[in-house]
Every structure is written in structure tokens, then in C-alpha cells.
Scaffold this motif. Structure first.
Motif, PDB file in Angstrom:
ATOM      1  N   ALA A 239       0.832  -1.200   0.000  1.00 42.72           N
ATOM      2  CA  ALA A 239       0.000   0.000   0.000  1.00 42.72           C
ATOM      3  C   ALA A 239       0.866   1.249   0.000  1.00 42.72           C
ATOM      4  CB  ALA A 239      -0.919   0.005   1.217  1.00 42.72           C
ATOM      5  N   LEU A 240       0.348   2.288  -0.640  1.00 40.66           N
ATOM      6  CA  LEU A 240       1.032   3.576  -0.560  1.00 40.66           C
ATOM      7  C   LEU A 240       0.012   4.696  -0.604  1.00 40.66           C
ATOM      8  CD1 LEU A 240       2.820   4.585  -3.889  1.00 40.66           C
ATOM      9  CD2 LEU A 240       1.088   2.813  -3.787  1.00 40.66           C
ATOM     10  N   ASP A 241       0.405   5.807   0.000  1.00 36.59           N
ATOM     11  CA  ASP A 241      -0.382   7.027  -0.053  1.00 36.59           C
ATOM     12  C   ASP A 241       0.137   7.856  -1.214  1.00 36.59           C
ATOM     13  OD1 ASP A 241      -1.707   6.185   2.212  1.00 36.59           O
ATOM     14  OD2 ASP A 241      -0.471   7.355   3.577  1.00 36.59           O
ATOM     15  N   ILE A 242      -0.787   8.382  -2.017  1.00 34.76           N
ATOM     16  CA  ILE A 242      -0.441   9.093  -3.241  1.00 34.76           C
ATOM     17  C   ILE A 242      -0.932  10.530  -3.150  1.00 34.76           C
ATOM     18  CG2 ILE A 242      -0.770   9.174  -5.748  1.00 34.76           C
ATOM     19  CD1 ILE A 242      -1.162   6.132  -5.686  1.00 34.76           C
ATOM     20  N   GLY A 243      -0.124  11.453  -3.631  1.00 36.50           N
ATOM     21  CA  GLY A 243      -0.498  12.854  -3.702  1.00 36.50           C
ATOM     22  C   GLY A 243      -0.108  13.436  -5.040  1.00 36.50           C
ATOM     23  N   THR A 244      -0.188  14.747  -5.126  1.00 36.49           N
ATOM     24  CA  THR A 244       0.199  15.462  -6.342  1.00 36.49           C
ATOM     25  C   THR A 244       0.774  16.803  -5.910  1.00 36.49           C
ATOM     26  OG1 THR A 244      -0.581  15.948  -8.604  1.00 36.49           O
ATOM     27  CG2 THR A 244      -2.003  16.649  -6.776  1.00 36.49           C
TER      28      THR A 244
ATOM     29  N   GLU B  12      -8.851  14.921   2.275  1.00 39.00           N
ATOM     30  CA  GLU B  12      -9.969  14.489   1.449  1.00 39.00           C
ATOM     31  C   GLU B  12     -10.076  15.257   0.139  1.00 39.00           C
ATOM     32  OE1 GLU B  12     -14.772  14.435   1.924  1.00 39.00           O
ATOM     33  OE2 GLU B  12     -13.607  13.629   3.609  1.00 39.00           O
ATOM     34  N   ASN B  13      -9.629  16.537   0.125  1.00 38.72           N
ATOM     35  CA  ASN B  13      -9.774  17.305  -1.110  1.00 38.72           C
ATOM     36  C   ASN B  13      -8.849  16.826  -2.226  1.00 38.72           C
ATOM     37  OD1 ASN B  13      -7.344  18.299  -0.180  1.00 38.72           O
ATOM     38  ND2 ASN B  13      -8.091  20.376   0.204  1.00 38.72           N
ATOM     39  N   PHE B  14      -8.032  15.785  -1.958  1.00 39.72           N
ATOM     40  CA  PHE B  14      -7.283  15.149  -3.045  1.00 39.72           C
ATOM     41  C   PHE B  14      -8.243  14.641  -4.118  1.00 39.72           C
ATOM     42  CE2 PHE B  14      -5.249  11.154  -4.710  1.00 39.72           C
ATOM     43  CZ  PHE B  14      -4.280  11.774  -5.476  1.00 39.72           C
ATOM     44  N   GLU B  15      -9.482  14.315  -3.714  1.00 38.23           N
ATOM     45  CA  GLU B  15     -10.448  13.792  -4.678  1.00 38.23           C
ATOM     46  C   GLU B  15     -10.835  14.810  -5.743  1.00 38.23           C
ATOM     47  OE1 GLU B  15     -14.176  12.644  -3.005  1.00 38.23           O
ATOM     48  OE2 GLU B  15     -14.667  14.659  -2.295  1.00 38.23           O
TER      49      GLU B  15
ATOM     50  N   HIS C 255     -14.982  -1.005   7.297  1.00 36.66           N
ATOM     51  CA  HIS C 255     -14.050  -1.011   8.422  1.00 36.66           C
ATOM     52  C   HIS C 255     -14.246   0.178   9.354  1.00 36.66           C
ATOM     53  CE1 HIS C 255     -12.116  -4.177   6.193  1.00 36.66           C
ATOM     54  NE2 HIS C 255     -11.882  -3.368   5.182  1.00 36.66           N
ATOM     55  N   GLY C 256     -15.093   1.133   8.948  1.00 33.26           N
ATOM     56  CA  GLY C 256     -15.279   2.325   9.767  1.00 33.26           C
ATOM     57  C   GLY C 256     -14.114   3.285   9.685  1.00 33.26           C
ATOM     58  N   ILE C 257     -13.240   3.113   8.694  1.00 32.07           N
ATOM     59  CA  ILE C 257     -12.106   4.007   8.504  1.00 32.07           C
ATOM     60  C   ILE C 257     -12.564   5.197   7.668  1.00 32.07           C
ATOM     61  CG2 ILE C 257      -9.824   4.211   7.422  1.00 32.07           C
ATOM     62  CD1 ILE C 257      -9.343   1.289   8.134  1.00 32.07           C
ATOM     63  N   VAL C 258     -12.090   6.385   8.021  1.00 26.92           N
ATOM     64  CA  VAL C 258     -12.491   7.578   7.298  1.00 26.92           C
ATOM     65  C   VAL C 258     -12.122   7.448   5.819  1.00 26.92           C
ATOM     66  CG1 VAL C 258     -12.276   9.059   9.333  1.00 26.92           C
ATOM     67  CG2 VAL C 258     -10.309   8.759   7.814  1.00 26.92           C
ATOM     68  N   TYR C 259     -12.854   8.129   4.986  1.00 30.29           N
ATOM     69  CA  TYR C 259     -12.622   8.135   3.543  1.00 30.29           C
ATOM     70  C   TYR C 259     -11.193   8.591   3.265  1.00 30.29           C
ATOM     71  CZ  TYR C 259     -13.209   9.887  -1.297  1.00 30.29           C
ATOM     72  OH  TYR C 259     -13.082  10.147  -2.639  1.00 30.29           O
ATOM     73  N   GLU C 260     -10.433   7.759   2.533  1.00 27.80           N
ATOM     74  CA  GLU C 260      -9.033   8.055   2.230  1.00 27.80           C
ATOM     75  C   GLU C 260      -8.798   7.947   0.724  1.00 27.80           C
ATOM     76  OE1 GLU C 260      -6.284   5.770   4.550  1.00 27.80           O
ATOM     77  OE2 GLU C 260      -6.962   6.629   6.458  1.00 27.80           O
ATOM     78  N   PRO C 261      -9.101   8.997  -0.021  1.00 25.64           N
ATOM     79  CA  PRO C 261      -8.899   8.920  -1.473  1.00 25.64           C
ATOM     80  C   PRO C 261      -7.430   8.836  -1.876  1.00 25.64           C
ATOM     81  CG  PRO C 261      -9.498  11.154  -0.812  1.00 25.64           C
ATOM     82  CD  PRO C 261      -9.685  10.283   0.401  1.00 25.64           C
ATOM     83  N   TRP C 262      -6.537   9.074  -0.939  1.00 27.03           N
ATOM     84  CA  TRP C 262      -5.105   9.044  -1.219  1.00 27.03           C
ATOM     85  C   TRP C 262      -4.473   7.660  -1.021  1.00 27.03           C
ATOM     86  CZ3 TRP C 262      -7.452  11.385   2.971  1.00 27.03           C
ATOM     87  CH2 TRP C 262      -7.227  10.788   4.212  1.00 27.03           C
ATOM     88  N   HIS C 263      -5.181   6.730  -0.385  1.00 30.51           N
ATOM     89  CA  HIS C 263      -4.591   5.448   0.024  1.00 30.51           C
ATOM     90  C   HIS C 263      -4.974   4.361  -0.974  1.00 30.51           C
ATOM     91  CE1 HIS C 263      -3.236   2.437   3.088  1.00 30.51           C
ATOM     92  NE2 HIS C 263      -4.099   1.673   2.427  1.00 30.51           N
ATOM     93  N   TRP C 264      -3.952   3.780  -1.640  1.00 32.84           N
ATOM     94  CA  TRP C 264      -4.175   2.784  -2.691  1.00 32.84           C
ATOM     95  C   TRP C 264      -3.331   1.555  -2.409  1.00 32.84           C
ATOM     96  CZ3 TRP C 264      -7.482   3.761  -6.920  1.00 32.84           C
ATOM     97  CH2 TRP C 264      -8.040   5.050  -6.910  1.00 32.84           C
ATOM     98  N   ARG C 265      -3.913   0.389  -2.698  1.00 31.82           N
ATOM     99  CA  ARG C 265      -3.243  -0.882  -2.421  1.00 31.82           C
ATOM    100  C   ARG C 265      -3.070  -1.672  -3.700  1.00 31.82           C
ATOM    101  NH1 ARG C 265      -4.275  -6.309  -1.370  1.00 31.82           N
ATOM    102  NH2 ARG C 265      -2.991  -7.236   0.289  1.00 31.82           N
ATOM    103  N   PHE C 266      -1.884  -2.244  -3.859  1.00 30.33           N
ATOM    104  CA  PHE C 266      -1.625  -3.136  -4.976  1.00 30.33           C
ATOM    105  C   PHE C 266      -2.259  -4.475  -4.663  1.00 30.33           C
ATOM    106  CE2 PHE C 266       1.234  -6.206  -7.195  1.00 30.33           C
ATOM    107  CZ  PHE C 266       0.955  -5.811  -8.492  1.00 30.33           C
TER     108      PHE C 266
END
Length: 268
Positions: free
Chosen positions: A211-216, A224-227, A254-265
Motif C-alpha cells: 500500500a502507498l499514499d499518493i499525492g500530487t 480528502e480534497n485530493f479527490e 471497516h469504519g475508517i475515514v474516507y481516504e482517497p489518497w490510500h491505494w493498495r496493490f
């Protein structure tokens, strides 16, 4: 995409073995040692440099190196790796979880109850990770080798579409997450209070190296505004072509907050 195995991070329960060229010296003594070293033994708990692997032998960087917990396992891994690297084998194993169980017991955290409540499972650390370039902060980015290749391909394809993807973070050890809990408990927070904002140690996808967190660029990390960015729009359209999926969409089970930055291979 070729990944040089000489740049692998070798992982043991208590000590990591880093390619010396990817570490920053913390003083003149370290600088001299790192300039000659092939690998450096680094304590996972606090990041201390323990020893440098030189052509002429092991150079201790701390007093009483022989008493260091986990040293024998680290040296066994160091001895075995050249054969592994020369053979081109890329099998990734998992480290045992017994140290994590002991630390969670110390925290008073009921693993079974937490897993049942969140639907998450304990995640073992891989026994080695591949160098996948640098993250936004110029730190080495470590991922499992197939995830590293996929990330580099995805980043390059996005660039061809005039979209810049930045890695914010990848692999994180159990000790890293335990350190967050230790520091917050030292400030007087209870384990329950910490769990409201941090995943329990051992339950994060980042431990897996998949897994990695992705930004720009010019966007704050992990918000959240990454979306609203072209980078996120590109990921929504193309990430699955490279084997990545968003782990925590809105209203995830899972009850985890929305994470548009977190992606898993997920094509491992």
C-alpha cells in the motif's frame, strides 16, 4: 521494469539492513563508515545505526553491539542475501508476529475484539522490500517488488498524460506504528483515545509493503480534497490497469475515514 536487488531493504523482526548509499550520515563517524559500507544495520525501534557491513568485516557503530537484540537474525539474513540476489529469486516471505503480539499485550489491546469490530486482520511485514524511488520528502520509498514495479509504471503512464503522481509514504513497520502509540501515551492519551485517530499497530495495510499514499504537487498530503484533483480523477480511471485499488472509499465496512489518497496493490 527492472528493480536492482542490491537496493533491497532486508527486513528482520528487530533490525533492518539498508543499502548504505540511501542513508544520511548523522555525524562525521557515520559519514566515514557509510562511505565505505555496503549495508548498514539499523535498529527498527528508534532508527539507530548499529553497524556497517564493510568488505573487511562488520564495523560496530554502537557500544556492546553483540548484546543487541536480533543481531544474530540480522547477520544470518545478511549472509544469505548475496546468494538470493545473484540467483534472481524474488520470493517475498513474511516475518513472524510474536513480537507484535507481545507489544499489543503490553498496550492492553484485545486483538480479537479489535479485529472483529473493524473487520481488519493483522498484517505481517515482508522479509524484504524493493526500492521504488523516493517519496515527496526525498525519503526512500519501499514496497514489495511487484508493487514497486507497478507503481513506477503507473507513475510514468500518468506523466505521459500530463498528470503528476507523488508517493507520500509506502511501507511502514510495526515498530513505526508502535512508536506513534508510545509517544502519544507519554503525552497522557489513553489507548482508546489514540485508536480514534490511528490504526492499531499491526493492522495497517502499510505494514504489508503493498500500500502507498499518493499525492500530487502543491496539494497537502492525505486530505480528502485530493479527490478534487486531476491526479485522483486519473487514478479512478486507470489505477486498476496497474493492479491498484482504493482501500477505504466512503462508507467502507471497516469504519475508517474516507481516504482517497490510500491505494493498495491487489494483483500480488
Amino acid at each position: 521494469m527492472p528493480i536492482p536487488l542490491k537496493l533491497a531493504l532486508l527486513n528482520t523482526p528487530e533490525i533492518e539492513l539498508w543499502p548504505a548509499g540511501l542513508l544520511r550520515a548523522r555525524g562525521n563517524h557515520d559519514a566515514r563508515a557509510l562511505s565505505r559500507a555496503r549495508r548498514v544495520l539499523r535498529r527498527k525501534r528508534d532508527g539507530a545505526y548499529l553497524a556497517a557491513d564493510l568488505t573487511e568485516g562488520l564495523l560496530p557503530l554502537v557500544p556492546n553491539l553483540r548484546r543487541e537484540p536480533g543481531l544474530d537474525a540480522a547477520l544470518d539474513t545478511l549472509d544469505a542475501w548475496p546468494l538470493h540476489a545473484r540467483s534472481g529469486l524474488e520470493h517475498v516471505g513474511e516475518l513472524p508476529l510474536h513480537r507484535l503480539h507481545e507489544r499489543l499485550d503490553t498496550l492492553g489491546l484485545d486483538e480479537a475484539a479489535y479485529a472483529e469490530r473493524t473487520g481488519l486482520q493483522l498484517v505481517a511485514e515482508p522479509d524484504w522490500l524493493a526500492f521504488a524511488g523516493f517519496d515527496r520528502y526525498r525519503r526512500p520509498l519501499w514496497l514489495q517488488v511487484d508493487a514497486a514495479r507497478a507503481w513506477l509504471r503507473m507513475r510514468d503512464h500518468a506523466m505521459h498524460d500530463d498528470v503528476v503522481l507523488e508517493a507520500i509514504s509506502g511501507y511502514r513497520s510495526h515498530d513505526y506504528q508502535l512508536g506513534i502509540f508510545d509517544r502519544k501515551r507519554a503525552r497522557g492519551l489513553s489507548v482508546a483515545e489514540i485508536l480514534a485517530v490511528n490504526a492499531a499497530p499491526g493492522f495497517s495495510e502499510h505494514h504489508s509493503g503493498l500500500a502507498l499514499d499518493i499525492g500530487t504537487p502543491e496539494e497537502p498530503p492525505a486530505e480528502e480534497n485530493f479527490e478534487d484533483t486531476p491526479a485522483f480523477a486519473w487514478l479512478r480511471t486507470h489505477a486498476d490497469e496497474f493492479g491498484f485499488e482504493m482501500s477505504y472509499p466512503r462508507d467502507n465496512p471497516h469504519g475508517i475515514v474516507y481516504e482517497p489518497w490510500h491505494w493498495r496493490f491487489s494483483a500480488a
